[in-house]
Design an enzyme around this catalytic site. Structure first.
Site, mmCIF file in Angstrom:
data_model
loop_
_atom_site.group_PDB
_atom_site.id
_atom_site.type_symbol
_atom_site.label_atom_id
_atom_site.label_comp_id
_atom_site.label_asym_id
_atom_site.label_seq_id
_atom_site.Cartn_x
_atom_site.Cartn_y
_atom_site.Cartn_z
ATOM 1 N N ASP A 1 1.024 -1.110 0.037
ATOM 2 C CA ASP A 1 -0.081 0.010 -0.158
ATOM 3 C C ASP A 1 0.602 1.367 0.138
ATOM 4 O O ASP A 1 1.944 1.033 0.526
ATOM 5 C CB ASP A 1 -0.654 -0.320 1.375
ATOM 6 C CG ASP A 1 -0.281 -0.283 2.487
ATOM 7 O OD1 ASP A 1 0.898 -0.283 3.103
ATOM 8 O OD2 ASP A 1 -0.106 0.489 3.383
ATOM 9 N N GLU B 1 -0.077 -0.813 5.745
ATOM 10 C CA GLU B 1 0.897 -0.454 6.791
ATOM 11 C C GLU B 1 0.598 0.646 6.971
ATOM 12 O O GLU B 1 1.451 1.227 7.802
ATOM 13 C CB GLU B 1 1.913 -1.142 6.116
ATOM 14 C CG GLU B 1 3.372 -0.947 6.869
ATOM 15 C CD GLU B 1 4.019 0.720 7.105
ATOM 16 O OE1 GLU B 1 4.825 1.035 7.225
ATOM 17 O OE2 GLU B 1 3.313 1.703 5.506
ATOM 18 N N HIS C 1 6.104 9.714 0.861
ATOM 19 C CA HIS C 1 5.243 10.179 0.823
ATOM 20 C C HIS C 1 5.084 11.853 0.812
ATOM 21 O O HIS C 1 3.888 12.072 0.282
ATOM 22 C CB HIS C 1 4.646 10.843 2.999
ATOM 23 C CG HIS C 1 4.531 9.187 3.522
ATOM 24 N ND1 HIS C 1 4.677 9.401 5.203
ATOM 25 C CD2 HIS C 1 4.842 7.900 3.389
ATOM 26 C CE1 HIS C 1 3.815 7.580 5.674
ATOM 27 N NE2 HIS C 1 4.761 6.894 4.442
#
Length: 360
Positions: A73, A131, A336
């Site tokens: 993910d 996760e 991210h």
């Protein structure tokens, strides 16, 4: 169904994985593709599906077993799928959501599983879901509950971004909520009240004066940190507040237990007029670098090892008594981000190092 070629070079495979959107709770498409590829392109592996996690392992009777684990993910896409390639500061890079965290690591693991015919260790491959969100959803936790025998091994390698370093163990994390109480009053007559926000001042002073400990474990230096991360209080623009609260995060070295870390924070705030509650905690992971399988991995990587700052799922393996390290091509500082990317040469290097480790 999207088809993956596990025999393609891991750079090409990274792009293919990135181009399959797989935000947390939405990993079915990528899990389907990974499962189908392993079943048809890694004939020596037993393959099992568990939710949106895909597990595969050899059973060759080798004297040791290496677990290669990576999450499928990503965080929410930020207009950064599909992947693209470009030059950055003279190096070729691949941009896209998950390039660093951690589909480049997944690609290396999957490619090795399909292309190593005679590993010197038995291999367990775990590609899991969820996760990036709350721990209660983490696919590794579900696997531990439902298929615990799949988490047995002599060393675990997580493909978390480590910029090509072996990052051993991880810090523990602890969150405490500090509450102060006062007496509400009109701000024009502030002397009639007791300002709960002002009561946080000595607590903040303790934090600003805090001296963080550093500790060397197996040659890895873990530096601790105690920080205010959220503050809340206030009623209105003309009211002395009667309640305030502060969230504190303690990142502690893995030689402390959760209870020891909690006791340390309580000692820091001892004597202050406040209510203190532990709201969240996760144990750290000792590096375990003296284990033979871990020592061999470090040698294969040229001895480049450092402490992991932050918490990762290596802690789950450490709790099971399995030495675990983070080793992935991505840069953790890019995870991210909207411009998340991975250097192409880091992917190539990671594949080379792990191939040598698994075949030498």
């Amino acid at each position: 169904m999207t088809a993956l070629d596990l025999h393609a070079d891991p750079v090409t495979l990274t792009a293919a994985l990135v181009d399959i959107a797989s935000e947390s709770h939405d990993e079915a498409v990528i899990a389907d593709a990974v499962e189908a590829a392993l079943r048809t392109q890694a004939p020596g592996f037993e393959v099992v599906r568990n939710g949106d996690a895909v597990l595969a392992r050899t059973n060759l009777g080798r004297p040791s077993r290496v677990i290669l684990a990576g999450h499928l993910d990503t965080v929410p896409i930020a207009d950064n799928v599909p992947s693209t390639r470009a030059l950055l500061d003279g190096a070729e890079v691949m941009y896209g959501c998950g390039t660093a965290d951690m589909k480049s690591g997944d690609a290396v693991f999957l490619h090795l599983a399909a292309t190593i015919a005679e590993p010197v260790h038995d291999i367990t491959l775990i590609m899991y879901d969820c996760e990036e969100i709350a721990a209660k959803f983490n696919g590794l936790g579900r696997i531990e509950r439902e298929l615990p025998e799949w988490l047995r091994g002599d060393v675990a390698v997580l493909g978390e971004p480590s910029d090509g370093w072996i990052e051993a163990g991880c810090q523990g994390t602890l969150r405490m909520r500090v509450r102060t109480k006062g007496t509400r009053a009109h701000s024009a007559r502030s002397w009639l009240g007791d300002n709960a926000i002002h009561r946080l001042a000595p607590i903040l002073t303790r934090l600003s004066e805090y001296s963080a400990r550093s500790v060397d474990i197996d040659g890895c230096v873990y530096r601790e940190g105690l920080s205010a991360v959220r503050i809340e209080g206030g009623v209105a623009g003309n009211v002395i507040p009667d309640a305030a609260e502060l969230d504190v995060n303690f990142r502690f070295a893995p030689d402390r237990s959760i209870d020891e870390a909690t006791e340390h924070v309580l000692e820091v705030f001892a004597g202050l007029d406040a209510e203190i509650e532990r709201t969240d905690a996760a144990s750290g992971a000792l590096p375990g670098l003296s284990a033979p399988a871990a020592a061999d991995l470090i040698a294969a990587a040229g001895g480049e090892v450092r402490a992991k700052y932050g918490w990762t799922d290596v802690a789950r393996f450490a709790a099971l008594g399995i030495p675990a390290v983070n080793y992935g091509p991505g840069d953790p500082n890019l995870a991210h981000k909207r411009d998340e990317h991975v250097r192409i040469d880091r992917i190539i290097d990671a594949e080379r190092v792990l191939r040598g480790y698994l075949t030498a």
